[in-house]
Every structure is written in structure tokens, then in C-alpha cells.
Design a protein around this motif. Sequence first.
Motif, PDB file in Angstrom:
ATOM      1  N   CYS A   1      17.406  15.284  31.312  1.00 39.54           N
ATOM      2  CA  CYS A   1      16.159  15.382  31.694  1.00 39.54           C
ATOM      3  C   CYS A   1      14.702  15.627  31.258  1.00 39.54           C
ATOM      4  O   CYS A   1      13.762  15.462  31.552  1.00 39.54           O
ATOM      5  N   GLY A   2      15.001  15.919  29.861  1.00 36.68           N
ATOM      6  CA  GLY A   2      13.919  16.300  29.097  1.00 36.68           C
ATOM      7  C   GLY A   2      13.291  17.603  29.038  1.00 36.68           C
ATOM      8  O   GLY A   2      12.411  17.939  28.175  1.00 36.68           O
ATOM      9  N   HIS A   3      13.891  18.487  30.002  1.00 39.43           N
ATOM     10  CA  HIS A   3      13.249  19.973  30.229  1.00 39.43           C
ATOM     11  C   HIS A   3      13.726  20.683  28.594  1.00 39.43           C
ATOM     12  O   HIS A   3      14.732  20.794  28.245  1.00 39.43           O
ATOM     13  N   ALA A   4      12.751  21.454  28.171  1.00 40.38           N
ATOM     14  CA  ALA A   4      13.080  22.207  27.105  1.00 40.38           C
ATOM     15  C   ALA A   4      12.563  23.825  27.279  1.00 40.38           C
ATOM     16  O   ALA A   4      11.653  24.045  27.903  1.00 40.38           O
ATOM     17  N   SER A   5      13.697  24.441  26.769  1.00 42.00           N
ATOM     18  CA  SER A   5      13.626  25.933  27.008  1.00 42.00           C
ATOM     19  C   SER A   5      14.624  26.601  26.254  1.00 42.00           C
ATOM     20  O   SER A   5      15.785  26.101  25.968  1.00 42.00           O
ATOM     21  N   LYS A   6      14.260  27.997  25.600  1.00 42.80           N
ATOM     22  CA  LYS A   6      15.015  28.365  24.814  1.00 42.80           C
ATOM     23  C   LYS A   6      16.273  29.139  25.817  1.00 42.80           C
ATOM     24  O   LYS A   6      17.355  29.157  25.335  1.00 42.80           O
ATOM     25  N   LYS A   7      16.063  28.967  27.085  1.00 47.16           N
ATOM     26  CA  LYS A   7      17.146  29.528  28.082  1.00 47.16           C
ATOM     27  C   LYS A   7      18.088  28.568  28.244  1.00 47.16           C
ATOM     28  O   LYS A   7      19.080  28.911  28.745  1.00 47.16           O
ATOM     29  N   ASN A   8      17.715  27.317  27.706  1.00 41.78           N
ATOM     30  CA  ASN A   8      18.840  26.483  27.829  1.00 41.78           C
ATOM     31  C   ASN A   8      20.031  26.314  27.107  1.00 41.78           C
ATOM     32  O   ASN A   8      20.938  25.708  26.826  1.00 41.78           O
ATOM     33  N   ARG A   9      20.002  27.099  26.115  1.00 41.18           N
ATOM     34  CA  ARG A   9      20.845  27.752  24.916  1.00 41.18           C
ATOM     35  C   ARG A   9      21.485  28.981  25.196  1.00 41.18           C
ATOM     36  O   ARG A   9      21.110  30.148  24.386  1.00 41.18           O
ATOM     37  N   PRO A  10      22.459  29.230  25.929  1.00 42.63           N
ATOM     38  CA  PRO A  10      22.873  30.495  26.240  1.00 42.63           C
ATOM     39  C   PRO A  10      23.568  31.299  24.882  1.00 42.63           C
ATOM     40  O   PRO A  10      23.740  32.416  24.859  1.00 42.63           O
ATOM     41  N   ASN A  11      24.239  30.501  24.211  1.00 45.76           N
ATOM     42  CA  ASN A  11      24.721  30.768  22.967  1.00 45.76           C
ATOM     43  C   ASN A  11      24.647  29.401  22.032  1.00 45.76           C
ATOM     44  O   ASN A  11      24.032  28.731  22.274  1.00 45.76           O
ATOM     45  N   GLN A  12      25.196  30.083  20.811  1.00 46.78           N
ATOM     46  CA  GLN A  12      24.901  28.851  19.570  1.00 46.78           C
ATOM     47  C   GLN A  12      25.958  27.594  20.162  1.00 46.78           C
ATOM     48  O   GLN A  12      25.233  26.612  19.623  1.00 46.78           O
ATOM     49  N   ALA A  13      26.789  27.754  20.653  1.00 37.03           N
ATOM     50  CA  ALA A  13      27.486  26.369  20.960  1.00 37.03           C
ATOM     51  C   ALA A  13      27.465  25.458  22.404  1.00 37.03           C
ATOM     52  O   ALA A  13      27.561  24.429  22.348  1.00 37.03           O
ATOM     53  N   THR A  14      26.623  26.358  22.955  1.00 37.98           N
ATOM     54  CA  THR A  14      26.585  25.775  24.481  1.00 37.98           C
ATOM     55  C   THR A  14      25.168  25.257  24.614  1.00 37.98           C
ATOM     56  O   THR A  14      24.201  25.943  24.288  1.00 37.98           O
TER      57      THR A  14
END
Length: 132
Positions: A73-86
Motif C-alpha cells: 500500500c506504500g505506507h511507511a512507518s518504523k512500526k512496520n518493522r516489529p523486528n529485524q526479519a519481519t
Amino acid sequence: MIVTEAQRTSRGIALEDLGGIRERVRLRKPQRVTLHSWSFAQLGTYIAYKAKRAGIPVTYVDPRYTSQQCSGCGHASKKNRPNQATFLCTSCGFAEHADVNAARNIAARGVAGWAVSHAADDAAEPTPARCG
């Protein structure tokens, strides 16, 4: 292998423009040692050299937020990366391995960059004169 795959699929190669990464990235000391011991420039140079010999186009894209932006969808947020691999989009719920999601973003930016650069090339080419 990268150039061979691009030849096989009749596609170009998109790489992140990592110029100045060592100056931009803030990391802890152990991570800095790892970053500084690997030559991004050397890898990019090898790929570009082999691609040029094979006639494969290479485009460099802006690396900002490729790992935090949702390829769905193009949404950018640091919260989109709960950990390094996910990667898990907080907006649309799209889930993917973080590296795969980032690769999709790089590829999409490469296609967009290629289209823009070729549109500029096409506009600069003289139009053939018409007869009659």
C-alpha cells in the motif's frame, strides 16, 4: 547470478544508491565494524560492470525507507518493522519477510526511475521530419 537472472528474464537491475551510507547511518560500535568491513561500492561496481558487458540496464534508487515502506500500500512507518526479519504493515496488514518487502520496493523504484529517465531521453530526441 544477478546479471544472469536479469538476462534470463529480460529485465534491468535496480540497486540502492548507498553512496555516503557510512556517514549517514548511526549504529552501535559492533554494527559499525560490520558495516565498514563490507564494501557496498565494490559489490555495486561488480554488478554494474557485468551488467554493462551483458547489455543489462542498471538503475540506482533512493534507499530511504525501503525497509519501512509497505510494498503493498506504500505506507511507511518504523512500526512496520516489529523486528529485524519481519515486515508487518500497520496500515493494511500486509506481512512479508522484511528483506523481500524491501526488495519489492527497490524493484518498484527501479521501474519508476527507468520510466522517468527514458521519458526524458525520448523527449530530448529530435522528431524526424515529415514529408509532404
